[in-house]
Write a protein that holds these residues in place. Sequence first.
Motif, short mmCIF file in Angstrom:
data_model
loop_
_atom_site.label_atom_id
_atom_site.label_comp_id
_atom_site.label_asym_id
_atom_site.label_seq_id
_atom_site.Cartn_x
_atom_site.Cartn_y
_atom_site.Cartn_z
N GLN A 188 0.84 -1.20 0.00
CA GLN A 188 0.00 0.00 0.00
C GLN A 188 0.87 1.25 0.00
OE1 GLN A 188 -2.31 -1.31 3.53
NE2 GLN A 188 -4.10 -0.90 2.26
N GLU A 189 0.40 2.27 -0.69
CA GLU A 189 1.16 3.53 -0.79
C GLU A 189 0.59 4.53 0.22
OE1 GLU A 189 4.02 4.77 -2.60
OE2 GLU A 189 3.49 5.94 -0.84
N GLY A 190 1.29 4.71 1.32
CA GLY A 190 0.83 5.62 2.36
C GLY A 190 0.78 7.07 1.94
N LEU A 191 1.52 7.40 0.89
CA LEU A 191 1.55 8.79 0.44
C LEU A 191 0.32 9.18 -0.37
CD1 LEU A 191 5.30 9.04 -0.62
CD2 LEU A 191 4.24 9.94 1.46
N PHE A 192 -0.45 8.19 -0.80
CA PHE A 192 -1.69 8.50 -1.53
C PHE A 192 -2.88 8.28 -0.60
CE2 PHE A 192 -5.26 7.23 -4.30
CZ PHE A 192 -5.43 8.43 -4.95
N ASN A 193 -3.52 9.36 -0.20
CA ASN A 193 -4.71 9.26 0.67
C ASN A 193 -4.48 8.41 1.91
OD1 ASN A 193 -7.05 10.75 -0.14
ND2 ASN A 193 -7.02 9.58 -2.04
N GLY A 194 -3.29 8.45 2.46
CA GLY A 194 -3.02 7.70 3.68
C GLY A 194 -3.17 6.19 3.52
N GLY A 195 -2.93 5.70 2.29
CA GLY A 195 -3.03 4.26 2.06
C GLY A 195 -4.44 3.70 2.27
N ALA A 196 -5.41 4.61 2.27
CA ALA A 196 -6.78 4.19 2.62
C ALA A 196 -7.41 3.31 1.54
CB ALA A 196 -7.63 5.41 2.89
N VAL A 197 -8.27 2.43 1.97
CA VAL A 197 -8.86 1.41 1.10
C VAL A 197 -10.17 1.89 0.49
CG1 VAL A 197 -9.75 -0.95 0.97
CG2 VAL A 197 -7.83 -0.41 2.51
N ALA B 152 4.45 -17.65 -0.27
CA ALA B 152 3.86 -16.83 0.79
C ALA B 152 3.32 -15.54 0.20
CB ALA B 152 4.92 -16.48 1.85
N VAL B 153 2.46 -14.87 0.95
CA VAL B 153 2.02 -13.52 0.58
C VAL B 153 2.71 -12.54 1.53
CG1 VAL B 153 0.08 -11.90 0.41
CG2 VAL B 153 -0.24 -14.31 -0.21
N VAL B 154 3.42 -11.57 0.94
CA VAL B 154 4.08 -10.52 1.74
C VAL B 154 3.23 -9.26 1.58
CG1 VAL B 154 6.16 -9.13 2.02
CG2 VAL B 154 6.35 -11.56 1.38
N PHE B 155 2.70 -8.79 2.69
CA PHE B 155 1.70 -7.72 2.65
C PHE B 155 2.27 -6.48 3.37
CE2 PHE B 155 -3.21 -7.18 3.36
CZ PHE B 155 -3.16 -5.95 2.73
N CYS B 156 2.70 -5.51 2.58
CA CYS B 156 3.25 -4.26 3.14
C CYS B 156 2.09 -3.32 3.44
CB CYS B 156 4.20 -3.61 2.15
SG CYS B 156 5.55 -4.69 1.64
N ILE B 157 1.63 -3.35 4.68
CA ILE B 157 0.46 -2.56 5.07
C ILE B 157 0.92 -1.16 5.47
CG2 ILE B 157 -1.43 -2.37 6.74
CD1 ILE B 157 -1.51 -5.40 6.89
N ASP B 158 0.26 -0.16 4.91
CA ASP B 158 0.56 1.24 5.24
C ASP B 158 -0.73 2.01 5.02
OD1 ASP B 158 1.85 3.58 5.84
OD2 ASP B 158 3.21 3.56 4.13
N SER B 159 -1.61 1.98 6.02
CA SER B 159 -2.98 2.43 5.78
C SER B 159 -3.70 2.82 7.05
CB SER B 159 -3.74 1.28 5.11
OG SER B 159 -5.11 1.60 4.95
N ILE C 168 -1.31 -21.13 2.33
CA ILE C 168 -0.39 -20.03 2.02
C ILE C 168 -0.26 -19.12 3.25
CG2 ILE C 168 0.14 -18.16 0.40
CD1 ILE C 168 -0.47 -20.87 -0.96
N PRO C 169 0.94 -18.96 3.80
CA PRO C 169 1.09 -18.03 4.91
C PRO C 169 1.05 -16.58 4.43
CG PRO C 169 3.22 -18.96 4.33
CD PRO C 169 2.20 -19.63 3.44
N VAL C 170 0.55 -15.70 5.26
CA VAL C 170 0.48 -14.28 4.94
C VAL C 170 1.27 -13.52 5.99
CG1 VAL C 170 -1.05 -12.31 4.52
CG2 VAL C 170 -1.85 -14.64 4.01
N TRP C 171 2.25 -12.73 5.54
CA TRP C 171 3.13 -12.02 6.46
C TRP C 171 2.96 -10.51 6.26
CZ3 TRP C 171 7.43 -15.62 4.27
CH2 TRP C 171 7.23 -16.92 4.77
N ALA C 172 2.63 -9.81 7.34
CA ALA C 172 2.44 -8.37 7.27
C ALA C 172 3.74 -7.66 7.63
CB ALA C 172 1.34 -7.95 8.25
N LEU C 173 4.07 -6.62 6.86
CA LEU C 173 5.18 -5.75 7.20
C LEU C 173 4.59 -4.38 7.53
CD1 LEU C 173 7.80 -6.53 4.36
CD2 LEU C 173 7.16 -7.91 6.34
N VAL C 174 4.85 -3.89 8.74
CA VAL C 174 4.26 -2.63 9.19
C VAL C 174 5.38 -1.69 9.61
CG1 VAL C 174 2.65 -1.52 10.78
CG2 VAL C 174 2.18 -3.86 9.97
#
Lengths: 240, 293
Positions: free
Chosen positions: B70-79, B101-108, B138-144
């Motif tokens: 997610q791009e935090g610089l665009f609308n705060g990464g909002a969904v 695996a799924v690597v999920f870069c959360i920024d929101s 499938i494991p899902v790993w969040a990067l915060v």
Amino acid sequence: MRDDKSALFARLFPAGHDVTCEAQVLQGWGDAGDGRVHVVGTTDHAAIDTRIALDLARAVLAAVAQDGGGAPRPIVFIADTQGQALSRREELLGLNGYFAHLARCVHLARQQGHRLVTLIDGEAVSGGFLAFGLLGDAIVALPGAEVRVMDLRAMARITRIPLERLTELAHTSPVFAPGAENYWRMGGIHALWAPQEDRGAALRALCAEAGTEDQRARLGAERGGRRLALAIARQVRDAA
Amino acid sequence: MTRAPSYREATARHRVAGLLDAGTFVEWVGPGARATSPHLAALGSPVSFDDGVVVGEGRLAGERVLVIAQEGLFNGGAVGEVHGAKIRGAFERACTQPPRAVVFCIDSGGVRLHEANAGLLAISEIMRALFAAQSAGIPVWALVGGSCGAFGGMGIVARLCDAVVMSEEGRLGLSGPEVIETVKGVEEFDARDRALVWRVTGGKIRRTLGEATHLVEDNLVAFREAVVALLAAGQGPVPFTLETLQASQARLEARTAWDAALRDGQSLWDRLGLADAALMETEQFNRRLQEVS
């Protein structure tokens, strides 16, 4: 128990029910005419905090444990929440993690074969709705139910878009303004129940028909309220 | 020696490039597809050609992984509708064409208010699709570690992941401090007190509580190494059964029973004998936390 919830259960479960209410958490069973179903939910527009999230999760796990080895019975969720509790202590404890735990319990129930039916009676708002009611296989709004993320006044303040502009656009677009009808158009609510409906019969039909696939984006596309969600997800899924 | 680039300062695309093996990334429905939000446009707000999220796949230490950033610089990464649909589609793809695996870069900050109803439904759909991917093995790993952290519905989603890698600068919670201050008053939560905000929502306190499974330094190399370690350890999805959820229930009930005066991460560190936790370097903090646990 509030009179309106007692009246709701009397209409939903003409063949009998026993639902207790303790500190805004509803738990028990009801019989709409073809056997008992579990009842789990909240009342009085509960602000969901860690305690309520745990009470709900415990009730869901109890239903799963009770039916283990036998035929899993439907679980009817009663959603009535103003959203999550707003508190520094609750944030420190990790309220989001409690909601995730509750969501996992609900998912386990689905996996174990319980059909999950959500009835929105009162309010369904944001985070308090996400972890619980919004995970149902079928979601129904009762007459007068209010569904929203945020009212337009607060939205205008935060987005700095004039309230008049939002109010005007809300007539044609269902995507941001509060309202059960808007959620229906977007496929997030499967049905809106009419005031005079035979609630017991409607609930029996719902429990019988609810499927485990997430059909909300497809419904949203069919009803014209959410035209992109399904198409974009498919594009990503099937991209070469 | 040059310092490794900050994860927090990097854009979503830079994060993806920094995490994956060089030149292996393939994006789906990228900026060229011009999948912008019609709802932002209708309100006269700026749009982005990727609607603020990058999805695709590549190799990480040679293994095929699916990446969502997610791009935090665009609308705060909002969904919003499109942003959420891309994430949901990525999880569905993980079921049909399983990556390691799924690597999920959360920024929101959670739901995008301009399309709040669509955003709320999208997050609910993401939750269900994420469960399906985990059920498929499938494991899902969040990067915060981004500037927007993981809040609102995305704070819930982060905690559904099988591992949560955070930096000290990362933040994880449900309601942002500003929202709590606005509704409940500055005595409840002073959102301008940055140190307090980090002691309640930041990476160190989340690691102390076990919600972040890893605490790393704020740089792309450290985040990549954490994921490489998860891959090397053969980590699969954390199984959840009636028994494991009953155990989680007991752990969370014990935490909720903590005394009501506990409202600051510092009190917790004092009790654990980690009084100077806020001042420690990441490596020292990790070592000391292990010693007291």
